[in-house]
Design a protein around this motif. Sequence first.
Motif, PDB file in Angstrom:
ATOM      1  N   ASP A   1       0.850  -1.189   0.000  1.00  0.00           N
ATOM      2  CA  ASP A   1       0.000   0.000   0.000  1.00  0.00           C
ATOM      3  C   ASP A   1       0.884   1.237   0.000  1.00  0.00           C
ATOM      4  O   ASP A   1       1.744   1.395   0.866  1.00  0.00           O
ATOM      5  CB  ASP A   1      -0.881  -0.013   1.245  1.00  0.00           C
TER       6      ASP A   1
ATOM      7  N   THR B   1       7.974   0.770   4.435  1.00  0.00           N
ATOM      8  CA  THR B   1       6.834  -0.141   4.278  1.00  0.00           C
ATOM      9  C   THR B   1       7.138  -1.573   4.690  1.00  0.00           C
ATOM     10  O   THR B   1       6.218  -2.390   4.754  1.00  0.00           O
ATOM     11  CB  THR B   1       6.387  -0.177   2.809  1.00  0.00           C
TER      12      THR B   1
ATOM     13  N   CYS C   1       5.341   3.841  10.779  1.00  0.00           N
ATOM     14  CA  CYS C   1       5.781   2.618  10.106  1.00  0.00           C
ATOM     15  C   CYS C   1       5.442   1.354  10.889  1.00  0.00           C
ATOM     16  O   CYS C   1       5.351   0.278  10.305  1.00  0.00           O
ATOM     17  CB  CYS C   1       7.285   2.672   9.836  1.00  0.00           C
ATOM     18  N   GLN C   2       5.268   1.476  12.196  1.00  0.00           N
ATOM     19  CA  GLN C   2       4.897   0.312  13.002  1.00  0.00           C
ATOM     20  C   GLN C   2       3.620  -0.325  12.467  1.00  0.00           C
ATOM     21  O   GLN C   2       3.553  -1.529  12.200  1.00  0.00           O
ATOM     22  CB  GLN C   2       4.706   0.731  14.456  1.00  0.00           C
ATOM     23  N   THR C   3       2.591   0.503  12.276  1.00  0.00           N
ATOM     24  CA  THR C   3       1.314   0.007  11.769  1.00  0.00           C
ATOM     25  C   THR C   3       1.410  -0.366  10.301  1.00  0.00           C
ATOM     26  O   THR C   3       0.863  -1.389   9.863  1.00  0.00           O
ATOM     27  CB  THR C   3       0.218   1.070  11.976  1.00  0.00           C
ATOM     28  N   VAL C   4       2.108   0.468   9.508  1.00  0.00           N
ATOM     29  CA  VAL C   4       2.231   0.210   8.071  1.00  0.00           C
ATOM     30  C   VAL C   4       2.879  -1.147   7.819  1.00  0.00           C
ATOM     31  O   VAL C   4       2.396  -1.951   7.018  1.00  0.00           O
ATOM     32  CB  VAL C   4       3.046   1.326   7.387  1.00  0.00           C
TER      33      VAL C   4
ATOM     34  N   LYS D   1       3.200  -3.754   9.843  1.00  0.00           N
ATOM     35  CA  LYS D   1       2.385  -4.877  10.311  1.00  0.00           C
ATOM     36  C   LYS D   1       1.206  -5.132   9.384  1.00  0.00           C
ATOM     37  O   LYS D   1       0.867  -6.285   9.090  1.00  0.00           O
ATOM     38  CB  LYS D   1       1.920  -4.611  11.742  1.00  0.00           C
ATOM     39  N   ASP D   2       0.582  -4.066   8.877  1.00  0.00           N
ATOM     40  CA  ASP D   2      -0.518  -4.243   7.924  1.00  0.00           C
ATOM     41  C   ASP D   2      -0.017  -4.876   6.632  1.00  0.00           C
ATOM     42  O   ASP D   2      -0.656  -5.786   6.086  1.00  0.00           O
ATOM     43  CB  ASP D   2      -1.179  -2.898   7.625  1.00  0.00           C
ATOM     44  N   ASN D   3       1.123  -4.389   6.124  1.00  0.00           N
ATOM     45  CA  ASN D   3       1.679  -4.970   4.902  1.00  0.00           C
ATOM     46  C   ASN D   3       2.118  -6.413   5.112  1.00  0.00           C
ATOM     47  O   ASN D   3       2.025  -7.242   4.198  1.00  0.00           O
ATOM     48  CB  ASN D   3       2.850  -4.124   4.409  1.00  0.00           C
TER      49      ASN D   3
ATOM     50  N   ARG E   1       0.727  -8.626   7.135  1.00  0.00           N
ATOM     51  CA  ARG E   1      -0.484  -9.454   7.075  1.00  0.00           C
ATOM     52  C   ARG E   1      -0.977  -9.603   5.639  1.00  0.00           C
ATOM     53  O   ARG E   1      -1.379 -10.693   5.219  1.00  0.00           O
ATOM     54  CB  ARG E   1      -1.575  -8.847   7.959  1.00  0.00           C
ATOM     55  N   GLN E   2      -0.925  -8.501   4.874  1.00  0.00           N
ATOM     56  CA  GLN E   2      -1.356  -8.542   3.477  1.00  0.00           C
ATOM     57  C   GLN E   2      -0.542  -9.541   2.672  1.00  0.00           C
ATOM     58  O   GLN E   2      -1.058 -10.221   1.773  1.00  0.00           O
ATOM     59  CB  GLN E   2      -1.215  -7.142   2.866  1.00  0.00           C
ATOM     60  N   ASN E   3       0.744  -9.658   3.003  1.00  0.00           N
ATOM     61  CA  ASN E   3       1.656 -10.509   2.230  1.00  0.00           C
ATOM     62  C   ASN E   3       2.010 -11.813   2.940  1.00  0.00           C
ATOM     63  O   ASN E   3       2.939 -12.506   2.543  1.00  0.00           O
ATOM     64  CB  ASN E   3       2.935  -9.718   1.924  1.00  0.00           C
TER      65      ASN E   3
END
Length: 303
Positions: free
Chosen positions: A125, A165, A190-193, A195-197, A199-201
């Motif tokens: 993202d 990212t 970046c902590q949230t970014v 972790k979200d990425n 999970r996405q991958n």
Amino acid sequence: MTSYKLTLPCTRDEAEILSQSESADLGVAENPPVIVTSEPDPNRPDIWEVCAYYETEPQTADIECLRHCVPSAEGREYMLEKLGNEDWLSMSQEGLEPIRAGRFHVHTPHMPADNSDALQNFCIDAGLAFGTGHHETTYGCLAMLDDMRELGVQSENMLDLGTGTGLLAFAAGYLWPQSRLTASDIDPVCQTVVKDNARQNRVKLGKERGQLHMLIADGMDDPDLRQRGPYDLITANILAGPLIDMAGDIADAIVPEGNLVLAGLLNEQAESVMRAYSEHGMQLFKSIVRGGWTILWLRKHAP
């Protein structure tokens, strides 16, 4: 709701600082913008632009706050656009075509994956942190990591310093699935970014082998980073100035015969960066030039 887009020219240094800024840093509270930075022309590597997206029309004070954060834009015109009710974050990503770097295919959620067996897809993202793969430096780092694996390099303990990212850490985890992975950044966003990425991958989070541990740290001066070292592979796609300042600390965190990938360097800055690291036992093994940018692969002398 009608939204607005304010565009200003800036330098890469300013773009990175702004991408790490929260609304409070911009001195606004009632109408905080979301900041997206980009490099319009890869052949002009220090000419960037910052786009600030507002939910309501920015007032003179909002515009002046942003202009104050971009000294290089003093006296230059800005562009203010009325966007209507469009989803502006989606719009900002729709124009980012997928990229291919070595065995990696990197795309945003608005673009399709490549189902070829020869490629590893990463969906990243864009907009909230540096490192989507579309900039020459991130692209070059992915290509360099792929070259390392082709040449037989192994990694059991890897650090991606200034991760953005998380993309380079994800790529290292794919190339060396049993490695213990650490990603760090000075920017709390970046902590949230990451972790979200992750999970996405489908990247496993954790502190063991085959897992990624994300932490917020100011350079190498962090007890958690030191405790997880020393590392046999470090990637650092940052800027020339901080890389030179941290040369001793980064080199000290690498095992003998370990590997280091440095990026974020304009071509004319590469020699100064190499010289700083050679003073700490690091030797150039390979370099890649992408447009106006140089990516360095350094190795640490054996004892």
